[in-house]
Design a protein around this motif. Structure first.
Motif, PDB file in Angstrom:
ATOM      1  N   ARG A  17      -3.056  66.451  64.424  1.00 37.43           N
ATOM      2  CA  ARG A  17      -2.865  66.122  63.015  1.00 37.43           C
ATOM      3  C   ARG A  17      -3.436  64.742  62.702  1.00 37.43           C
ATOM      4  NH1 ARG A  17       3.483  67.913  62.273  1.00 37.43           N
ATOM      5  NH2 ARG A  17       3.138  70.168  62.067  1.00 37.43           N
ATOM      6  N   GLU A  18      -3.713  64.525  61.421  1.00 33.46           N
ATOM      7  CA  GLU A  18      -4.169  63.212  60.996  1.00 33.46           C
ATOM      8  C   GLU A  18      -2.999  62.227  61.020  1.00 33.46           C
ATOM      9  OE1 GLU A  18      -5.979  63.433  57.211  1.00 33.46           O
ATOM     10  OE2 GLU A  18      -7.635  64.731  57.862  1.00 33.46           O
ATOM     11  N   GLN A  19      -3.320  60.998  61.281  1.00 31.00           N
ATOM     12  CA  GLN A  19      -2.280  59.978  61.369  1.00 31.00           C
ATOM     13  C   GLN A  19      -1.707  59.690  59.984  1.00 31.00           C
ATOM     14  OE1 GLN A  19      -3.560  56.386  63.218  1.00 31.00           O
ATOM     15  NE2 GLN A  19      -1.519  55.474  63.268  1.00 31.00           N
ATOM     16  N   PRO A  23       4.427  56.457  57.625  1.00 29.51           N
ATOM     17  CA  PRO A  23       5.212  57.487  58.323  1.00 29.51           C
ATOM     18  C   PRO A  23       6.631  57.645  57.796  1.00 29.51           C
ATOM     19  CG  PRO A  23       4.095  56.015  59.879  1.00 29.51           C
ATOM     20  CD  PRO A  23       3.968  55.401  58.535  1.00 29.51           C
ATOM     21  N   GLU A  24       7.164  56.631  57.094  1.00 30.60           N
ATOM     22  CA  GLU A  24       8.550  56.700  56.647  1.00 30.60           C
ATOM     23  C   GLU A  24       8.798  57.857  55.686  1.00 30.60           C
ATOM     24  OE1 GLU A  24       6.734  54.088  56.739  1.00 30.60           O
ATOM     25  OE2 GLU A  24       7.721  52.642  58.079  1.00 30.60           O
ATOM     26  N   TYR A  25       7.781  58.281  54.965  1.00 34.76           N
ATOM     27  CA  TYR A  25       7.951  59.351  53.984  1.00 34.76           C
ATOM     28  C   TYR A  25       7.764  60.750  54.584  1.00 34.76           C
ATOM     29  CZ  TYR A  25       8.058  55.852  50.294  1.00 34.76           C
ATOM     30  OH  TYR A  25       8.413  54.803  49.487  1.00 34.76           O
ATOM     31  N   GLY A  26       7.258  60.845  55.770  1.00 31.84           N
ATOM     32  CA  GLY A  26       7.119  62.144  56.416  1.00 31.84           C
ATOM     33  C   GLY A  26       5.814  62.846  56.073  1.00 31.84           C
ATOM     34  N   LYS A  72       6.428  49.271  43.394  1.00 32.10           N
ATOM     35  CA  LYS A  72       6.158  49.464  44.814  1.00 32.10           C
ATOM     36  C   LYS A  72       5.865  50.929  45.123  1.00 32.10           C
ATOM     37  CE  LYS A  72       8.309  48.877  49.352  1.00 32.10           C
ATOM     38  NZ  LYS A  72       9.519  48.417  50.083  1.00 32.10           N
ATOM     39  N   LEU A  73       6.600  51.855  44.493  1.00 29.44           N
ATOM     40  CA  LEU A  73       6.377  53.278  44.745  1.00 29.44           C
ATOM     41  C   LEU A  73       4.994  53.719  44.284  1.00 29.44           C
ATOM     42  CD1 LEU A  73       9.831  54.842  43.763  1.00 29.44           C
ATOM     43  CD2 LEU A  73       8.946  54.349  46.047  1.00 29.44           C
ATOM     44  N   TRP A  74       4.572  53.241  43.124  1.00 33.65           N
ATOM     45  CA  TRP A  74       3.233  53.610  42.634  1.00 33.65           C
ATOM     46  C   TRP A  74       2.151  53.053  43.545  1.00 33.65           C
ATOM     47  CZ3 TRP A  74       1.650  57.029  39.073  1.00 33.65           C
ATOM     48  CH2 TRP A  74       2.605  57.532  38.186  1.00 33.65           C
ATOM     49  N   ASP A  75       2.333  51.839  44.028  1.00 34.65           N
ATOM     50  CA  ASP A  75       1.360  51.278  44.969  1.00 34.65           C
ATOM     51  C   ASP A  75       1.297  52.109  46.242  1.00 34.65           C
ATOM     52  OD1 ASP A  75       0.768  49.293  43.199  1.00 34.65           O
ATOM     53  OD2 ASP A  75       1.981  47.741  44.186  1.00 34.65           O
ATOM     54  N   GLN A  76       2.452  52.521  46.744  1.00 38.40           N
ATOM     55  CA  GLN A  76       2.469  53.335  47.952  1.00 38.40           C
ATOM     56  C   GLN A  76       1.842  54.710  47.722  1.00 38.40           C
ATOM     57  OE1 GLN A  76       6.612  53.289  49.039  1.00 38.40           O
ATOM     58  NE2 GLN A  76       6.400  51.448  50.290  1.00 38.40           N
ATOM     59  N   LEU A  77       1.998  55.236  46.503  1.00 39.49           N
ATOM     60  CA  LEU A  77       1.376  56.524  46.191  1.00 39.49           C
ATOM     61  C   LEU A  77      -0.135  56.443  46.310  1.00 39.49           C
ATOM     62  CD1 LEU A  77       1.557  59.441  45.113  1.00 39.49           C
ATOM     63  CD2 LEU A  77       1.507  58.477  42.801  1.00 39.49           C
ATOM     64  N   PHE A  78      -0.728  55.390  45.759  1.00 38.54           N
ATOM     65  CA  PHE A  78      -2.186  55.236  45.845  1.00 38.54           C
ATOM     66  C   PHE A  78      -2.622  54.942  47.276  1.00 38.54           C
ATOM     67  CE2 PHE A  78      -1.540  54.265  41.300  1.00 38.54           C
ATOM     68  CZ  PHE A  78      -2.434  55.175  40.767  1.00 38.54           C
ATOM     69  N   ILE A  79      -1.822  54.212  48.014  1.00 36.45           N
ATOM     70  CA  ILE A  79      -2.173  53.919  49.408  1.00 36.45           C
ATOM     71  C   ILE A  79      -2.150  55.185  50.249  1.00 36.45           C
ATOM     72  CG2 ILE A  79      -1.407  52.699  51.481  1.00 36.45           C
ATOM     73  CD1 ILE A  79      -0.402  50.470  49.619  1.00 36.45           C
ATOM     74  N   MET A  80      -1.116  56.038  50.032  1.00 32.96           N
ATOM     75  CA  MET A  80      -1.012  57.275  50.814  1.00 32.96           C
ATOM     76  C   MET A  80      -2.091  58.285  50.442  1.00 32.96           C
ATOM     77  SD  MET A  80       3.142  57.760  50.910  1.00 32.96           S
ATOM     78  CE  MET A  80       3.056  59.255  51.901  1.00 32.96           C
ATOM     79  N   SER A  81      -2.635  58.161  49.238  1.00 36.18           N
ATOM     80  CA  SER A  81      -3.742  59.041  48.853  1.00 36.18           C
ATOM     81  C   SER A  81      -5.087  58.503  49.305  1.00 36.18           C
ATOM     82  CB  SER A  81      -3.748  59.228  47.341  1.00 36.18           C
ATOM     83  OG  SER A  81      -4.089  58.018  46.681  1.00 36.18           O
ATOM     84  N   ASP A  82      -5.069  57.396  50.059  1.00 35.08           N
ATOM     85  CA  ASP A  82      -6.293  56.758  50.536  1.00 35.08           C
ATOM     86  C   ASP A  82      -7.166  56.328  49.355  1.00 35.08           C
ATOM     87  OD1 ASP A  82      -7.934  55.703  52.457  1.00 35.08           O
ATOM     88  OD2 ASP A  82      -9.019  57.565  52.807  1.00 35.08           O
ATOM     89  N   PHE A  83      -6.495  55.952  48.252  1.00 33.40           N
ATOM     90  CA  PHE A  83      -7.133  55.455  47.034  1.00 33.40           C
ATOM     91  C   PHE A  83      -8.073  56.494  46.405  1.00 33.40           C
ATOM     92  CE2 PHE A  83      -6.226  51.845  49.809  1.00 33.40           C
ATOM     93  CZ  PHE A  83      -5.428  51.054  48.979  1.00 33.40           C
TER      94      PHE A  83
END
Length: 232
Positions: A17-19, A23-26, A72-83
């Motif tokens: 699997r991709e890394q 990881p906290e969100y699963g 913070k949540l919106w920033d993490q959303l864009f980070i997890m989508s790889d921008f």
């Protein structure tokens, strides 16, 4: 057998699997965000993004409605989508350059000062005092610094110290710019400063005395107990 082999072929292992980015969100939430990025309709992407934000906030319900936490949540959303996610965000969208930006190096305090018993804060206070304009405020600050130096000296060296010793150290630490030999000021009495230094030690001594008194009371109760007394 064919059904079993097909089921086995659909299994995914962490090694292939991709890394996970966060990881906290699963992995399930990561897959959900990956699916959002490929939605063509912008309105549908916005709805899906708000839904994901609500799911992320449900993991911390006590912070879900805090404005800073929403940012913070919106920033993490864009980070997890790889921008790669293109949605309307109520906050400025972060960039990859800002995320990879290295912080400025910290200026660590001096590790081996000449007079270690004064601490590094004394040098900062002396630097501030030298930048102030001449006047009563500066004189009062210098006197406070000198008294604090005397208290530190008494804590780590001995019970008495002459004011001239503190004046010499202050003159040296200030590179000759603060000279209390020219003034008629006197520092606080060593006995009064030692009272301040012994406050915490008196508290610990009081606690130890209480413990000793409790143990003594226990021993007295044991001695009074008729079972512990010898028969005549």
């Amino acid at each position: 057998m064919e059904v079993k082999s097909e089921a086995v072929s659909q299994l995914e292992y962490n090694s292939i699997r991709e890394q996970l980015i966060i990881p906290e969100y699963g992995r399930h939430l990561q897959k959900l965000i990956d699916q959002i990025t490929v939605i063509k309709d912008k309105e549908e992407r916005n709805k899906a993004a708000k839904y994901v934000i609500s799911v992320m906030g449900s993991l911390n319900p006590h912070l879900r409605d805090v404005p800073d936490f929403q940012h913070k949540l919106w920033d993490q959303l864009f980070i997890m989508s790889d921008f790669r996610l293109e949605v309307d965000s109520p906050y400025p969208i972060p960039s990859r350059d800002v995320l990879n930006q290295r912080p400025d190096t910290l200026n660590y305090p001096q590790n081996f000062p000449k007079y270690r018993f004064y601490g590094n804060n004394i040098t900062y206070m002396i630097d501030v005092a030298m930048k102030w304009e001449e006047g009563d405020m500066k004189s009062a600050l210098i006197l406070v610094i000198a008294n604090h130096m005397k208290k530190c000296y008494l804590s780590w060296n001995k019970e008495t110290v002459e004011d001239e010793v503190i004046f010499n150290h202050l003159l040296e630490l200030s590179d000759g710019k603060i000279n209390l030999f020219k003034s008629n000021e006197e520092l606080s009495n060593s006995h009064n400063l030692m009272k301040v230094n012994k406050k915490m030690s008196n508290k610990s001594q009081f606690n130890s005395n209480n413990k000793n008194s409790n143990t003594k009371n226990i021993h007295k109760k044991k001695s009074i107990n008729p079972k512990n007394q010898k028969r005549k």
